[in-house]
Design a protein around this motif. Structure first.
Motif, PDB file in Angstrom:
ATOM      1  N   ALA A 168       0.826  -1.210   0.000  1.00 59.09           N
ATOM      2  CA  ALA A 168       0.000   0.000   0.000  1.00 59.09           C
ATOM      3  C   ALA A 168       0.856   1.253   0.000  1.00 59.09           C
ATOM      4  O   ALA A 168       0.556   2.223  -0.696  1.00 59.09           O
ATOM      5  CB  ALA A 168      -0.929  -0.010   1.222  1.00 59.09           C
ATOM      6  N   ARG A 171       2.246   1.891  -3.497  1.00 58.03           N
ATOM      7  CA  ARG A 171       1.254   2.472  -4.404  1.00 58.03           C
ATOM      8  C   ARG A 171       1.037   3.938  -4.103  1.00 58.03           C
ATOM      9  O   ARG A 171       0.897   4.762  -5.020  1.00 58.03           O
ATOM     10  CB  ARG A 171      -0.067   1.706  -4.293  1.00 58.03           C
ATOM     11  CG  ARG A 171      -0.032   0.326  -4.936  1.00 58.03           C
ATOM     12  CD  ARG A 171      -1.411  -0.280  -5.015  1.00 58.03           C
ATOM     13  NE  ARG A 171      -1.943  -0.590  -3.706  1.00 58.03           N
ATOM     14  CZ  ARG A 171      -1.768  -1.736  -3.079  1.00 58.03           C
ATOM     15  NH1 ARG A 171      -1.046  -2.680  -3.648  1.00 58.03           N
ATOM     16  NH2 ARG A 171      -2.291  -1.958  -1.891  1.00 58.03           N
ATOM     17  N   ARG A 298      -9.639   1.718  -8.052  1.00 67.05           N
ATOM     18  CA  ARG A 298      -9.185   0.607  -8.890  1.00 67.05           C
ATOM     19  C   ARG A 298      -7.675   0.435  -8.831  1.00 67.05           C
ATOM     20  O   ARG A 298      -7.153  -0.685  -8.873  1.00 67.05           O
ATOM     21  CB  ARG A 298      -9.625   0.826 -10.350  1.00 67.05           C
ATOM     22  CG  ARG A 298     -11.038   0.365 -10.648  1.00 67.05           C
ATOM     23  CD  ARG A 298     -11.286   0.323 -12.140  1.00 67.05           C
ATOM     24  NE  ARG A 298     -11.197   1.638 -12.746  1.00 67.05           N
ATOM     25  CZ  ARG A 298     -12.202   2.452 -12.879  1.00 67.05           C
ATOM     26  NH1 ARG A 298     -13.406   2.102 -12.441  1.00 67.05           N
ATOM     27  NH2 ARG A 298     -12.061   3.640 -13.453  1.00 67.05           N
ATOM     28  N   LYS A 300      -6.007   1.096  -6.240  1.00 65.44           N
ATOM     29  CA  LYS A 300      -5.733   0.827  -4.827  1.00 65.44           C
ATOM     30  C   LYS A 300      -4.897   1.924  -4.169  1.00 65.44           C
ATOM     31  O   LYS A 300      -4.128   1.680  -3.255  1.00 65.44           O
ATOM     32  CB  LYS A 300      -5.038  -0.525  -4.657  1.00 65.44           C
ATOM     33  CG  LYS A 300      -5.896  -1.694  -5.119  1.00 65.44           C
ATOM     34  CD  LYS A 300      -5.221  -3.029  -4.879  1.00 65.44           C
ATOM     35  CE  LYS A 300      -6.114  -4.181  -5.332  1.00 65.44           C
ATOM     36  NZ  LYS A 300      -5.477  -5.496  -5.116  1.00 65.44           N
TER      37      LYS A 300
END
Length: 302
Positions: A168, A171, A298, A300
């Motif tokens: 996470a 990203r 989408r 994330k």
């Protein structure tokens, strides 16, 4: 543990920081499990590292260690047979050795260039047998070394994200708006002189939930959303809205981000202003596309 830290800790950090190769972590049994975690933490925070099992090292894996490396050996007793048998070979290679041990008079400590004391008064095990408190102390010292090295290298969140692209944090810190946005040809767009029906057709075809209004140079001057349409109908019950122009109903000075901005910046902009879509502009301020909350979900990013 903290009270015992002295110049030896700084010496160990300098030794590992000066390593031109990799930090080779080794340990037997529970200390080995701790060593694997320490090696992983070092590697993910800017210090190239790997774990070598001491028993396997005696059967060929010692070849993984080069003269450019440094060794971080972990053993509470400092007398593990599988570890002590390879210590003379490591020293013969001239490889610096840092020891995490609970005994300063152990074989491991005598071979080490730097000894860090990870001894405990007793284990958490009621029989004082199972490695529990001692392995916790080893892990704490290993993490302390990793964080000190991280700080010394000037390791930043972006560096961390590059070694964690699937997580996470990766990203959030690596994904840019241009990676998730809808390009210009997929962004519904009309001129301010367009009528409300023309806007509705563009909005329905685009599937964005909004339509951008641009001037003759392609710079956004307004935006009109699904929510704006509902509020317009509710505010003028029974009125004929077909002759209204985009300029009359649009939100002027729409929120926008650059294509090169981090996607998380677009998410924060949406959250701060309670909107679900922002326009994307290029370096000249011209419309380049759009991104909405669904695009970010989408990817994330949120």
């Amino acid at each position: 543990m903290a009270a015992r830290l002295d110049g030896r800790f700084a010496q160990a950090v300098r030794l590992l920081l000066g390593c031109r190769g990799r930090v080779v972590v080794t340990g037997m049994g529970k200390s080995g499990h701790v060593g694997r975690k320490i090696a992983a933490t070092l590697a993910s925070t800017g210090t190239p590292a790997l774990f070598v099992h001491p028993a396997e090292a005696s059967h060929g894996d010692l070849g993984m260690i080069t003269a450019a490396d440094a060794v971080l050996a972990i053993s509470n007793s400092g007398e593990s047979d599988e570890l002590t048998v390879i210590l003379p070979l490591i020293k013969r290679m001239g490889v610096p050795l840092v020891a995490l041990t609970g005994r300063a008079d152990s074989t491991l400590a005598r071979h080490a260039d730097v000894v860090l004391d990870t001894g405990v008064e007793r284990e958490a095990c009621p029989h004082n047998l199972a490695p529990t408190a001692s392995t916790t102390a080893q892990l704490a010292m290993g993490d302390a070394l990793a964080v000190a090295l991280l700080s010394a290298r000037g390791f930043q969140p972006d560096d961390f994200a590059r070694s964690h692209p699937g997580g996470a944090l990766g990203r959030r810190l690596l994904t840019r708006v241009q990676d998730v946005m809808r390009p210009l040809e997929q962004t519904p767009c009309v001129a301010p002189a367009a009528t409300l029906p023309e806007m509705m057709r563009a909005m329905s075809a685009g599937g964005l939930g909004a339509v951008a209004l641009t001037d003759d140079d392609g710079r956004p001057v307004g935006i009109f959303t699904d929510g704006d349409l509902r509020r317009l109908i509710e505010g003028r019950p029974g009125a004929d809205l077909r002759q209204l122009t985009a300029a009359e109903v649009m939100h002027r000075d729409p929120r926008s981000v650059r294509a090169q901005a981090l996607a998380v910046e677009a998410a924060e902009l949406m959250e701060r202003h309670r909107i679900h879509c922002v326009l994307v502009v290029d370096d000249d301020g011209r419309l380049a596309g759009a991104v909405n909350s669904h695009d970010l979900m989408r990817a994330k990013v949120i």
